[in-house]
Design an enzyme around this catalytic site. Structure first.
Site, PDB file in Angstrom:
ATOM      1  N   LYS A  44     -21.243  10.230  56.785  1.00  0.00           N
ATOM      2  CA  LYS A  44     -20.042  10.561  56.837  1.00  0.00           C
ATOM      3  C   LYS A  44     -19.397   9.484  57.759  1.00  0.00           C
ATOM      4  CE  LYS A  44     -19.931  15.192  56.738  1.00  0.00           C
ATOM      5  NZ  LYS A  44     -20.554  15.976  57.195  1.00  0.00           N
ATOM      6  N   GLY A  45     -20.510   9.054  58.988  1.00  0.00           N
ATOM      7  CA  GLY A  45     -20.318   8.489  59.538  1.00  0.00           C
ATOM      8  C   GLY A  45     -19.139   6.563  60.108  1.00  0.00           C
ATOM      9  N   GLU A 100     -21.936   0.684  57.504  1.00  0.00           N
ATOM     10  CA  GLU A 100     -23.433   1.627  58.171  1.00  0.00           C
ATOM     11  C   GLU A 100     -22.181   1.526  59.437  1.00  0.00           C
ATOM     12  OE1 GLU A 100     -24.911   4.167  58.462  1.00  0.00           O
ATOM     13  OE2 GLU A 100     -26.876   3.329  58.078  1.00  0.00           O
ATOM     14  N   ASP A 101     -22.360   2.857  60.295  1.00  0.00           N
ATOM     15  CA  ASP A 101     -21.333   3.017  61.438  1.00  0.00           C
ATOM     16  C   ASP A 101     -22.861   2.441  62.428  1.00  0.00           C
ATOM     17  OD1 ASP A 101     -23.418   5.107  61.245  1.00  0.00           O
ATOM     18  OD2 ASP A 101     -22.333   7.041  61.203  1.00  0.00           O
ATOM     19  N   ASP A 104     -29.902   1.988  63.387  1.00  0.00           N
ATOM     20  CA  ASP A 104     -30.546   2.382  65.239  1.00  0.00           C
ATOM     21  C   ASP A 104     -32.311   2.566  64.618  1.00  0.00           C
ATOM     22  OD1 ASP A 104     -31.873   3.824  67.191  1.00  0.00           O
ATOM     23  OD2 ASP A 104     -31.075   5.658  67.031  1.00  0.00           O
ATOM     24  N   PHE A 153     -26.237   7.727  72.944  1.00  0.00           N
ATOM     25  CA  PHE A 153     -26.135   8.419  71.769  1.00  0.00           C
ATOM     26  C   PHE A 153     -24.968   8.327  71.956  1.00  0.00           C
ATOM     27  CE2 PHE A 153     -24.910  11.597  69.121  1.00  0.00           C
ATOM     28  CZ  PHE A 153     -25.773  11.667  68.120  1.00  0.00           C
ATOM     29  N   VAL A 154     -24.216   7.632  71.181  1.00  0.00           N
ATOM     30  CA  VAL A 154     -22.388   7.969  70.887  1.00  0.00           C
ATOM     31  C   VAL A 154     -21.354   8.676  69.704  1.00  0.00           C
ATOM     32  CG1 VAL A 154     -22.988   5.439  72.116  1.00  0.00           C
ATOM     33  CG2 VAL A 154     -23.136   5.341  70.145  1.00  0.00           C
ATOM     34  N   ASP A 160     -20.542  10.758  64.815  1.00  0.00           N
ATOM     35  CA  ASP A 160     -21.059  12.700  65.292  1.00  0.00           C
ATOM     36  C   ASP A 160     -21.846  12.932  66.525  1.00  0.00           C
ATOM     37  OD1 ASP A 160     -22.194  12.567  63.123  1.00  0.00           O
ATOM     38  OD2 ASP A 160     -22.793  14.305  63.121  1.00  0.00           O
ATOM     39  N   ARG A 166     -16.041  12.940  65.261  1.00  0.00           N
ATOM     40  CA  ARG A 166     -15.848  12.028  64.183  1.00  0.00           C
ATOM     41  C   ARG A 166     -14.426  11.694  65.072  1.00  0.00           C
ATOM     42  NH1 ARG A 166     -20.414  11.649  60.402  1.00  0.00           N
ATOM     43  NH2 ARG A 166     -21.323  13.871  60.564  1.00  0.00           N
TER      44      ARG A 166
END
Ligand code: IMP
Ligand code: MG
Length: 188
Positions: A44-45, A100-101, A104, A153-154, A160, A166
């Site tokens: 969902k990102g 993509e959000d 990583d 970590f954001v 999320d 979100r």
């Protein structure tokens, strides 16, 4: 009421994000001039990024979505990527832009690239709003990157922690205190 998320360290403001999204949209519009594109969002990102990016692309454009899982509420990938929802429409001979959000480890992207190659697209490119090169385990790169970031970590702008945050309009670094609080919730 002051929402406590406003005390989380700000990484990118709404204004910075909007300016970057419009740059990426302009680059895509130029690169695909005269062609159609299918924006494929990774749920969902990427939903919020896709919604904003699509409106900055001046081309004939359709949407589709896939869903994958590998995190299961943790902050580091478990390594096993699973497809939970496939494309609704055929992408054979289409120009896919995978949205993509954040990139990583690269495991999700590597998995999706292999998956989409099986659908015989005309082309496949990747737009990632954020990129954490320090986390990389697979040799993959996005074609359009918004912001490279350090290994934080954001959350926010679609991203999320255990499904929280979100809807934050900007991108913030998740503090350990917030992690502890969510982990202590009975139904996180
Ligand atoms: P990768 O497979 O390790 O490249 O992870 C990609 C996915 O992990 C992203 O689409 C996000 O859903 C999630 N992810 C990675 N880093 C973060 C982060 O800092 N905050 C929120 N989600 C993240
Ligand atoms: Mg994601």
């Amino acid at each position: 009421m002051m929402n406590e998320t406003q005390s989380y360290p700000l990484l990118f403001s709404q204004e910075q994000i909007a300016a970057k999204v419009s740059e990426i949209g302009a680059a895509i519009t130029k690169d695909y001039a005269g062609q159609k594109v299918v924006l494929v969002g990774v749920l969902k990102g990427a939903a919020i990024f896709l919604a904003d990016l699509a409106r900055q692309i001046d081309l004939t454009c359709t949407f589709d979505f896939v869903a994958v899982s590998s995190y299961r509420g943790a902050r580091k990938t478990s390594g096993a990527v699973q497809l939970i929802k496939d494309l609704d429409h055929s992408v054979e001979d289409r120009n896919i832009i995978l949205v993509e959000d954040i990139l990583d480890s690269g495991l999700t992207l590597r998995f999706l690239q292999r998956h989409f190659q099986g659908h015989k697209p005309r082309s496949l490119k990747v737009a990632a709003l954020l990129d954490k090169p320090a986390g990389r385990k697979e040799h993959v790169e996005a074609d359009y990157v918004g912001f490279p970031i350090e290994d934080h970590f954001v959350v926010g702008y679609g991203m999320d922690y255990a499904e929280h945050f979100r809807n934050l309009p900007d991108i913030r670094i998740l503090p350990e205190s917030a992690v502890a609080k969510i982990d202590a919730e009975p139904h996180k």
